[in-house]
Design a protein around this motif. Sequence first.
Motif, PDB file in Angstrom:
ATOM      1  N   GLU A  70       0.831  -1.216   0.000  1.00  0.00           N
ATOM      2  CA  GLU A  70       0.000   0.000   0.000  1.00  0.00           C
ATOM      3  C   GLU A  70       0.855   1.251   0.000  1.00  0.00           C
ATOM      4  OE1 GLU A  70      -2.850   0.072   3.219  1.00  0.00           O
ATOM      5  OE2 GLU A  70      -3.455  -1.999   2.758  1.00  0.00           O
ATOM      6  N   VAL A  71       1.912   1.229   0.819  1.00  0.00           N
ATOM      7  CA  VAL A  71       2.807   2.393   0.884  1.00  0.00           C
ATOM      8  C   VAL A  71       3.442   2.643  -0.486  1.00  0.00           C
ATOM      9  CG1 VAL A  71       4.999   3.254   1.828  1.00  0.00           C
ATOM     10  CG2 VAL A  71       3.300   2.243   3.355  1.00  0.00           C
ATOM     11  N   ALA A  72       3.855   1.565  -1.154  1.00  0.00           N
ATOM     12  CA  ALA A  72       4.483   1.714  -2.470  1.00  0.00           C
ATOM     13  C   ALA A  72       3.492   2.325  -3.461  1.00  0.00           C
ATOM     14  CB  ALA A  72       4.975   0.351  -2.970  1.00  0.00           C
ATOM     15  N   GLN A  73       2.249   1.863  -3.405  1.00  0.00           N
ATOM     16  CA  GLN A  73       1.246   2.422  -4.321  1.00  0.00           C
ATOM     17  C   GLN A  73       0.967   3.881  -3.991  1.00  0.00           C
ATOM     18  OE1 GLN A  73      -2.191  -0.075  -5.053  1.00  0.00           O
ATOM     19  NE2 GLN A  73      -0.998  -1.936  -4.716  1.00  0.00           N
ATOM     20  N   ASP A  74       0.913   4.163  -2.711  1.00  0.00           N
ATOM     21  CA  ASP A  74       0.704   5.537  -2.261  1.00  0.00           C
ATOM     22  C   ASP A  74       1.853   6.437  -2.728  1.00  0.00           C
ATOM     23  OD1 ASP A  74      -0.493   7.591  -0.807  1.00  0.00           O
ATOM     24  OD2 ASP A  74       0.756   7.169   0.960  1.00  0.00           O
ATOM     25  N   THR A  75       3.060   5.860  -2.777  1.00  0.00           N
ATOM     26  CA  THR A  75       4.225   6.620  -3.232  1.00  0.00           C
ATOM     27  C   THR A  75       4.014   7.147  -4.659  1.00  0.00           C
ATOM     28  OG1 THR A  75       5.685   5.273  -1.858  1.00  0.00           O
ATOM     29  CG2 THR A  75       6.722   6.490  -3.660  1.00  0.00           C
ATOM     30  N   TRP A  76       3.452   6.290  -5.506  1.00  0.00           N
ATOM     31  CA  TRP A  76       3.229   6.727  -6.892  1.00  0.00           C
ATOM     32  C   TRP A  76       2.223   7.868  -6.955  1.00  0.00           C
ATOM     33  CZ3 TRP A  76       7.053   5.476  -9.593  1.00  0.00           C
ATOM     34  CH2 TRP A  76       7.693   4.241  -9.445  1.00  0.00           C
ATOM     35  N   THR A  77       1.167   7.770  -6.139  1.00  0.00           N
ATOM     36  CA  THR A  77       0.168   8.849  -6.117  1.00  0.00           C
ATOM     37  C   THR A  77       0.814  10.158  -5.659  1.00  0.00           C
ATOM     38  OG1 THR A  77      -1.392   7.134  -5.439  1.00  0.00           O
ATOM     39  CG2 THR A  77      -2.158   9.409  -5.312  1.00  0.00           C
ATOM     40  N   ARG A  78       1.612  10.043  -4.580  1.00  0.00           N
ATOM     41  CA  ARG A  78       2.285  11.245  -4.064  1.00  0.00           C
ATOM     42  C   ARG A  78       3.261  11.806  -5.094  1.00  0.00           C
ATOM     43  NH1 ARG A  78       3.624  11.000   2.228  1.00  0.00           N
ATOM     44  NH2 ARG A  78       1.853   9.816   2.983  1.00  0.00           N
ATOM     45  N   MET A  79       3.943  10.899  -5.789  1.00  0.00           N
ATOM     46  CA  MET A  79       4.907  11.352  -6.785  1.00  0.00           C
ATOM     47  C   MET A  79       4.208  12.151  -7.879  1.00  0.00           C
ATOM     48  SD  MET A  79       6.947   9.396  -9.747  1.00  0.00           S
ATOM     49  CE  MET A  79       5.555   9.722 -10.805  1.00  0.00           C
ATOM     50  N   LEU A  80       3.079  11.616  -8.369  1.00  0.00           N
ATOM     51  CA  LEU A  80       2.362  12.324  -9.429  1.00  0.00           C
ATOM     52  C   LEU A  80       1.890  13.684  -8.934  1.00  0.00           C
ATOM     53  CD1 LEU A  80       0.250   9.383 -10.949  1.00  0.00           C
ATOM     54  CD2 LEU A  80       2.226  10.532 -11.985  1.00  0.00           C
TER      55      LEU A  80
END
Lengths: 74, 230
Positions: free
Chosen positions: B71-81
């Motif tokens: 979940e954290v990894a997926q959240d990272t992509w959202t934050r990155m965008l």
Amino acid sequence: MLTCQEVTRLITDYLEGKLSWKDVLRFQLHLGMCTHCRRYLRDMKVTMRTLGMLPRGPIAAETMDALMERFRDW
Amino acid sequence: MDLAMKLFKRPHGGRSRGASERACAAIEDRELVTRLLARDPAAFTGLVRAQHDSLVRLALVFVGNRATAEEVAQDTWTRMLAALAQFEGRSSVRTWIFRICTNAALTRAERESRSAPFSSLQDPDGPEVEPQRFDDSGEWADPPHAWRAETPEKILERAEALACIERTLDELPPAQRAVVLLRDVEGLDAEEACSILQVSESNQRVLLHRGRSKIRRALEKLLGEGRFPC
């Protein structure tokens, strides 16, 4: 003269280029004379390179789909 | 090569990047960011495919389990965008993503009240090499043994060696594990690892030394020919 045990303690400082030139000289002088420590250094480098080649797991298709959806909505 | 050159050549196998390599990477990064900002899906999938597993691995250091790390990894992509338009290229894209991931994982760990692992260097620790392998004068009494597999390729062909590395990595104290992951597994340089983990250069080096030494030790135990029982 460094001892073998000191070589195992200083090895990362050596590899990271953090020893003074005098200590680099002492370190390399020891290596030149000690096959065991040359072996130790070699094994350490092999360990590092092996870590750098650890296989990566593929991303699950549904995860990729979910992320693509976020990308499209972005 | 004359002797002086030989003696003073860079001891490290050339893993850290030179200035020109850095410049190339910076240009590639700028192109990548431009493509992402233009909403090019191939740029995004390429980046995610290349880095997602690394993010899960890194997040796992801070959060308790694989599902949360995912979940954290997926959240990272959202934050990155969300932050992409503000990316200034002061670090590489990878370093930046790893930093976002670390912060997301730490926030998550805090929320789930797991203790933050970077509070100190007081990881429980053994020496690089068992002291009994040296004699009183500090020379090898039980020197390093030849390994049954001598190259990374040969080592990784052995399922038990791969499992041994993964297990030893998992068992490292969190700070050591994070540093070994970023430096040796991901190949970042010291400065990048320090900026991601917010540790000083010297602490980073101590953590790297301890973690790396333990992995070598585990591999020697497994692959060393001679006196070591597995």
